[in-house]
Enzyme design. Structure first.
Site, PDB file in Angstrom:
ATOM      1  N   LYS A  22      70.852   7.408  10.207  1.00  0.00           N
ATOM      2  CA  LYS A  22      71.138   7.655   8.792  1.00  0.00           C
ATOM      3  C   LYS A  22      69.869   8.067   8.053  1.00  0.00           C
ATOM      4  O   LYS A  22      69.864   9.044   7.294  1.00  0.00           O
ATOM      5  CB  LYS A  22      71.698   6.372   8.142  1.00  0.00           C
ATOM      6  CG  LYS A  22      71.728   6.432   6.620  1.00  0.00           C
ATOM      7  CD  LYS A  22      71.999   5.081   5.985  1.00  0.00           C
ATOM      8  CE  LYS A  22      70.820   4.179   5.863  1.00  0.00           C
ATOM      9  NZ  LYS A  22      70.242   3.924   4.547  1.00  0.00           N
ATOM     10  N   ASN A  23      68.792   7.319   8.275  1.00  0.00           N
ATOM     11  CA  ASN A  23      67.586   7.560   7.468  1.00  0.00           C
ATOM     12  C   ASN A  23      66.897   8.872   7.807  1.00  0.00           C
ATOM     13  O   ASN A  23      66.056   9.343   7.050  1.00  0.00           O
ATOM     14  CB  ASN A  23      66.613   6.380   7.598  1.00  0.00           C
ATOM     15  CG  ASN A  23      67.129   5.174   6.826  1.00  0.00           C
ATOM     16  OD1 ASN A  23      68.072   5.304   6.030  1.00  0.00           O
ATOM     17  ND2 ASN A  23      66.547   4.014   7.053  1.00  0.00           N
ATOM     18  N   CYS A 116      66.256  -1.935  -6.533  1.00  0.00           N
ATOM     19  CA  CYS A 116      67.396  -2.242  -5.677  1.00  0.00           C
ATOM     20  C   CYS A 116      67.246  -3.666  -5.195  1.00  0.00           C
ATOM     21  O   CYS A 116      66.254  -4.322  -5.478  1.00  0.00           O
ATOM     22  CB  CYS A 116      67.504  -1.263  -4.522  1.00  0.00           C
ATOM     23  SG  CYS A 116      66.391  -1.622  -3.194  1.00  0.00           S
ATOM     24  N   ARG A 121      60.786  -1.132  -5.547  1.00  0.00           N
ATOM     25  CA  ARG A 121      60.785   0.201  -4.931  1.00  0.00           C
ATOM     26  C   ARG A 121      60.499   1.348  -5.900  1.00  0.00           C
ATOM     27  O   ARG A 121      61.351   2.194  -6.169  1.00  0.00           O
ATOM     28  CB  ARG A 121      62.104   0.436  -4.186  1.00  0.00           C
ATOM     29  CG  ARG A 121      62.365  -0.588  -3.116  1.00  0.00           C
ATOM     30  CD  ARG A 121      63.626  -0.321  -2.366  1.00  0.00           C
ATOM     31  NE  ARG A 121      63.456   0.656  -1.298  1.00  0.00           N
ATOM     32  CZ  ARG A 121      64.475   1.133  -0.588  1.00  0.00           C
ATOM     33  NH1 ARG A 121      65.692   0.764  -0.859  1.00  0.00           N
ATOM     34  NH2 ARG A 121      64.257   2.002   0.374  1.00  0.00           N
ATOM     35  N   ASP A 306      63.555  -2.944   8.837  1.00  0.00           N
ATOM     36  CA  ASP A 306      65.009  -2.769   8.870  1.00  0.00           C
ATOM     37  C   ASP A 306      65.689  -3.558   9.988  1.00  0.00           C
ATOM     38  O   ASP A 306      66.906  -3.551  10.096  1.00  0.00           O
ATOM     39  CB  ASP A 306      65.357  -1.278   8.991  1.00  0.00           C
ATOM     40  CG  ASP A 306      64.981  -0.526   7.722  1.00  0.00           C
ATOM     41  OD1 ASP A 306      64.989  -1.133   6.647  1.00  0.00           O
ATOM     42  OD2 ASP A 306      64.664   0.679   7.823  1.00  0.00           O
ATOM     43  N   ARG A 398      77.726   1.824   4.434  1.00  0.00           N
ATOM     44  CA  ARG A 398      76.650   2.748   4.051  1.00  0.00           C
ATOM     45  C   ARG A 398      75.826   3.151   5.260  1.00  0.00           C
ATOM     46  O   ARG A 398      75.253   4.238   5.274  1.00  0.00           O
ATOM     47  CB  ARG A 398      75.705   2.077   3.042  1.00  0.00           C
ATOM     48  CG  ARG A 398      76.328   1.818   1.705  1.00  0.00           C
ATOM     49  CD  ARG A 398      75.292   1.320   0.753  1.00  0.00           C
ATOM     50  NE  ARG A 398      74.204   2.289   0.628  1.00  0.00           N
ATOM     51  CZ  ARG A 398      73.154   2.152  -0.155  1.00  0.00           C
ATOM     52  NH1 ARG A 398      73.036   1.059  -0.886  1.00  0.00           N
ATOM     53  NH2 ARG A 398      72.230   3.065  -0.227  1.00  0.00           N
TER      54      ARG A 398
HETATM   55  C1  EPZ Z   1      62.669   3.946   3.956  1.00  0.00           C
HETATM   56  O1  EPZ Z   1      62.662   3.578   2.578  1.00  0.00           O
HETATM   57  C2  EPZ Z   1      64.015   3.575   4.495  1.00  0.00           C
HETATM   58  N1  EPZ Z   1      65.061   4.267   3.740  1.00  0.00           N
HETATM   59  C3  EPZ Z   1      64.231   2.065   4.385  1.00  0.00           C
HETATM   60  O2  EPZ Z   1      65.463   1.747   4.989  1.00  0.00           O
HETATM   61  C4  EPZ Z   1      63.107   1.364   5.154  1.00  0.00           C
HETATM   62  O3  EPZ Z   1      63.245  -0.017   5.001  1.00  0.00           O
HETATM   63  C5  EPZ Z   1      61.743   1.816   4.593  1.00  0.00           C
HETATM   64  O4  EPZ Z   1      61.646   3.273   4.666  1.00  0.00           O
HETATM   65  C6  EPZ Z   1      60.559   1.232   5.349  1.00  0.00           C
HETATM   66  O5  EPZ Z   1      60.622   1.633   6.680  1.00  0.00           O
HETATM   67  C7  EPZ Z   1      65.357   5.530   4.007  1.00  0.00           C
HETATM   68  O6  EPZ Z   1      64.749   6.176   4.849  1.00  0.00           O
HETATM   69  C8  EPZ Z   1      66.477   6.132   3.247  1.00  0.00           C
HETATM   70  P1  EPZ Z   1      58.794   3.165   1.757  1.00  0.00           P
HETATM   71  P2  EPZ Z   1      61.511   4.062   1.601  1.00  0.00           P
HETATM   72  O7  EPZ Z   1      58.511   4.233   0.765  1.00  0.00           O
HETATM   73  O8  EPZ Z   1      61.072   5.409   2.024  1.00  0.00           O
HETATM   74  C9  EPZ Z   1      56.612   0.812  -1.810  1.00  0.00           C
HETATM   75  C10 EPZ Z   1      67.667   0.867   5.070  1.00  0.00           C
HETATM   76  O9  EPZ Z   1      68.157  -0.273   5.100  1.00  0.00           O
HETATM   77  N2  EPZ Z   1      56.552   2.113  -2.498  1.00  0.00           N
HETATM   78  O10 EPZ Z   1      58.171   3.258   3.106  1.00  0.00           O
HETATM   79  O11 EPZ Z   1      61.996   3.868   0.241  1.00  0.00           O
HETATM   80  C11 EPZ Z   1      58.043   0.313  -1.632  1.00  0.00           C
HETATM   81  O12 EPZ Z   1      58.482  -0.341  -2.802  1.00  0.00           O
HETATM   82  C12 EPZ Z   1      66.510   1.189   4.146  1.00  0.00           C
HETATM   83  O13 EPZ Z   1      68.098   1.814   5.735  1.00  0.00           O
HETATM   84  C13 EPZ Z   1      55.831   2.198  -3.687  1.00  0.00           C
HETATM   85  O14 EPZ Z   1      55.286   1.215  -4.196  1.00  0.00           O
HETATM   86  O15 EPZ Z   1      60.387   3.003   1.932  1.00  0.00           O
HETATM   87  C14 EPZ Z   1      57.916  -0.581  -0.434  1.00  0.00           C
HETATM   88  O16 EPZ Z   1      57.453  -1.833  -0.815  1.00  0.00           O
HETATM   89  C15 EPZ Z   1      66.141   0.056   3.283  1.00  0.00           C
HETATM   90  N3  EPZ Z   1      55.739   3.412  -4.324  1.00  0.00           N
HETATM   91  C16 EPZ Z   1      56.864   0.130   0.420  1.00  0.00           C
HETATM   92  O17 EPZ Z   1      56.175   1.007  -0.477  1.00  0.00           O
HETATM   93  C17 EPZ Z   1      56.325   4.537  -3.809  1.00  0.00           C
HETATM   94  O18 EPZ Z   1      56.229   5.604  -4.425  1.00  0.00           O
HETATM   95  C18 EPZ Z   1      57.385   0.957   1.571  1.00  0.00           C
HETATM   96  O19 EPZ Z   1      58.449   1.768   1.110  1.00  0.00           O
HETATM   97  C19 EPZ Z   1      57.031   4.443  -2.586  1.00  0.00           C
HETATM   98  C20 EPZ Z   1      57.113   3.222  -1.961  1.00  0.00           C
END
Ligand code: EPZ
Length: 420
Positions: A22-23, A116, A121, A306, A398
Site C-alpha cells: 500500500k505505502n 492523526c 505528523r 509499522d 485501509r
Molecule cells: C510513512 O509515513 C508510512 N506511510 C507510515 O505507515 C510509516 O509508519 C512511516 O512512513 C515510517 O516508516 C506511508 O507511506 C503512506 P515519516 P510518513 O515522514 O512518510 C516526523 C501505515 O500504517 N515528520 O517517515 O508520514 C513524523 O511526524 C503508516 O501504513 C516530521 O516531523 O512517515 C514522524 O514522527 C502509518 N515532519 C517521523 O517524522 C515532516 O515533515 C517519521 O515520519 C515529516 C515527518
C-alpha cells in the site's frame, strides 16, 4: 460499523498471497501526475486508501482504469491543481500530490493533512524540500498554496532526520526540476527504491535510492511506464507473526525476507523459522510459544514501526519479558490497553512498553484507533482462548487486502459481522 469475530486457538496451515505494498502504491499513483502518458501499475492492492487517492487523482483530471490488480492512470491534462480538505484529511499520503502538481503545472493548492491517531505528523520537511527547489509557499486557511513560476530547480537538501514521506516527495518533485537535486539523510525504505525504479522507467534519472544520499538529475519530461508494486513487507511480517501467535505453518507467496531487514532477525530470535523459497517464504513456529525479544523501532533497515503493534501482540504470549521502544511516532501504543483487556501484562512509560508474556490471552471485545494496531488485535485474537470481536474494521480495510478471506483459507475462524 463492521466488526471481525475471531475464535482463537486454531493453528494456521496453508498459503497466503502477499499483496502489493500500500505505502508504495500510493506514491506510485501520485507519480502519474508527472506525465501525460499512461502509467500502468501492476500488483496494486484493492484497499480503501487506494480508492481514496483515486478519487483525488480523478478530480485532478486523471483517467482511471482498475481491473483486477492492474491500475492504469493517465493524466493527459491536469484539470485542477487544488486538492480539497475532504480528500486529503482522511489520508496523509494524499499530500504527496503537491510536489508532482507543482513540478508539472508550476502551482498547487493542497490541504494540510492534519494530525492523526499515532502522532502529530507535521509536513514541515516536505515544505522545506519544495522551498529549497524554488517553490514559493504560503499557508491559507489550512491549505498550502505553492507556486514555482518558471519551474522548480535542483537543490541540496539535508534532512535533519529521516522521513519516508518527505524523501519520496522531494524525489517526485525533483524529477522535473532543472538541474541536479542531492538529498542527504534520505530515507532508505524499500518503497523508496520502488518509487525510484518506477520513475526511472518513466524516463527520470534517480540514482542511489535506498541509500542515504540520493541524486536526481532533472529531465524535461517524463513518459508512461509499466511497473509492478513491491510486495507489502508489513502484510508479510504480520502474517509471519500470525504463525507466531497461533502456531502452524504458512507459505507466504511473494514474501521476501530481505524486505523485513532487522525485523527478519528479530522474528527468528523470537522463535519463528523463516525459509526463503523461490516464490515466497515458509514460516513456522519452533516450540509452543515464542521467546521474548527487545526491540527499538528505527528507520529502515532497523525494526520498522509499522510492525511494532503486531510484535507487541506476539510478545504478549511470549516466554519472558520484552521491552519495546517506539522512536518514530510519539503516540503509537494505543493497542497496549486493548491487549491488556485480553489479559496481556503491559506497562507503558513514555516511549517504552514492557511486556510480560503470559501463557494465553483471553478473547474480548476490542477496538483500535489505527490500521496496524487493529492488526495487532487480530493477531492476539487468533492466539487467544475464546471469542475476540475487533471493532472498527474500516481501519483494517485501509491497509490489509481481503484479510478475513486470506486467514480463513488457512484455518482461522474469522468472519466479518456487518454493522449498520
Ligand atoms: C510513512 O509515513 C508510512 N506511510 C507510515 O505507515 C510509516 O509508519 C512511516 O512512513 C515510517 O516508516 C506511508 O507511506 C503512506 P515519516 P510518513 O515522514 O512518510 C516526523 C501505515 O500504517 N515528520 O517517515 O508520514 C513524523 O511526524 C503508516 O501504513 C516530521 O516531523 O512517515 C514522524 O514522527 C502509518 N515532519 C517521523 O517524522 C515532516 O515533515 C517519521 O515520519 C515529516 C515527518
Amino acid at each position: 460499523m463492521d466488526r471481525l469475530a475471531i475464535i482463537g486457538g486454531r493453528p494456521l496451515f496453508g498459503e497466503i498471497a502477499i499483496s502489493g505494498a500500500k505505502n508504495s502504491a500510493l506514491k506510485l499513483m501520485a507519480a502519474s501526475l508527472l506525465t501525460d502518458e499512461p502509467l500502468v501499475i501492476e500488483n496494486t492492492p484493492r484497499l480503501a486508501d487506494v480508492d481514496m487517492l483515486l478519487k483525488l487523482l480523478a478530480q485532478h483530471g486523471v483517467d482511471v482504469e482498475f481491473e483486477g490488480s492492474t491500475l492504469k492512470l493517465q493524466a493527459a491534462t491536469i484539470k485542477s491543481t487544488e486538492a480539497p480538505y475532504d480528500l486529503v484529511r482522511k489520508m496523509r499520503a494524499s499530500f504527496n500530490v503537491l510536489g508532482p502538481l507543482l513540478a508539472r503545472e508550476g502551482k498547487a493548492r493542497v490541504s494540510l493533512p492534519g494530525g492523526c491517531a499515532i502522532g502529530a505528523r507535521p509536513v514541515d520537511l516536505h515544505l522545506k524540500a519544495l522551498a529549497a527547489m524554488g517553490a514559493k509557499i504560503d499557508l491559507d486557511e489550512g491549505y498550502v498554496v505553492a507556486s514555482a513560476t518558471g519551474g522548480l530547480h535542483g537543490a541540496k537538501i539535508d534532512f535533519p532526520f529521516v522521513s519516508v514521506g518527505a524523501t519520496e516527495h522531494a524525489i517526485l518533485a525533483a524529477t522535473l526540476a532543472k538541474g541536479e537535486t542531492i538529498l542527504t539523510n534520505a530515507a532508505r525504505e524499500p518503497e523508496i527504491v520502488d518509487l525510484a525504479d518506477c520513475l526511472n522507467a518513466m524516463g527520470a534519472r534517480v540514482e542511489n535510492a535506498g541509500r542515504s544520499t540520493v541524486r536526481i538529475a532533472g529531465v524535461d519530461r517524463l513518459g508512461g511506464a509499466h511497473h509492478t508494486v513491491v510486495p507489502d513487507r508489513i502484510e508479510f511480517g504480520s502474517y509471519a507473526m500470525a504463525v507466531g501467535a497461533a502456531g502452524g505453518e504458512l507459505f507466504l507467496r511473494n514474501g521476501r525476507i530481505d524486505l523485513l531487514a532487522a525485523a527478519g532477525g528479530v522474528l527468528e530470535e523470537a522463535g519463528l523459522k523463516l525459509t526463503q523459497e523461490e516464490n515466497g517464504v515458509r514460516v513456522r513456529r519452533l516450540g509452543d510459544r515464542c521467546r521474548a525479544v527487545n526491540i527499538v523501532t528505527q528507520p529502515h533497515p532497523g525494526f520498522f514501526t509499522d510492525l511494532q503493534a503486531q510484535f507487541m501482540a506476539l510478545m504478549a504470549t511470549a516466554d519472558g519479558v520484552s521491552v519495546i521502544k517506539e522512536t518514530i511516532f510519539e503516540n503509537r501504543f494505543m493497542h497496549a490497553p486493548e491487549l491488556a483487556r485480553m489479559g496481556a501484562q503491559i506497562s507503558v512509560d513514555g516511549q517504552i512498553a514492557t511486556v510480560r508474556g503470559v501463557k494465553r490471552l483471553k478473547g474480548a471485545p476490542v477496538m483500535a484507533t489505527d490500521l496496524r494496531a487493529s492488526m495487532s488485535l487480530v493477531l492476539a485474537g487468533l492466539g487467544a482462548e475464546g471469542q475476540t470481536i475487533v471493532n472498527r474494521v474500516y481501519h483494517l480495510d485501509r491497509g490489509f487486502e481481503r484479510l478475513e478471506e486470506k486467514l480463513s483459507h488457512c484455518g482461522a475462524l474469522i468472519e466479518r459481522v456487518k454493522g449498520d
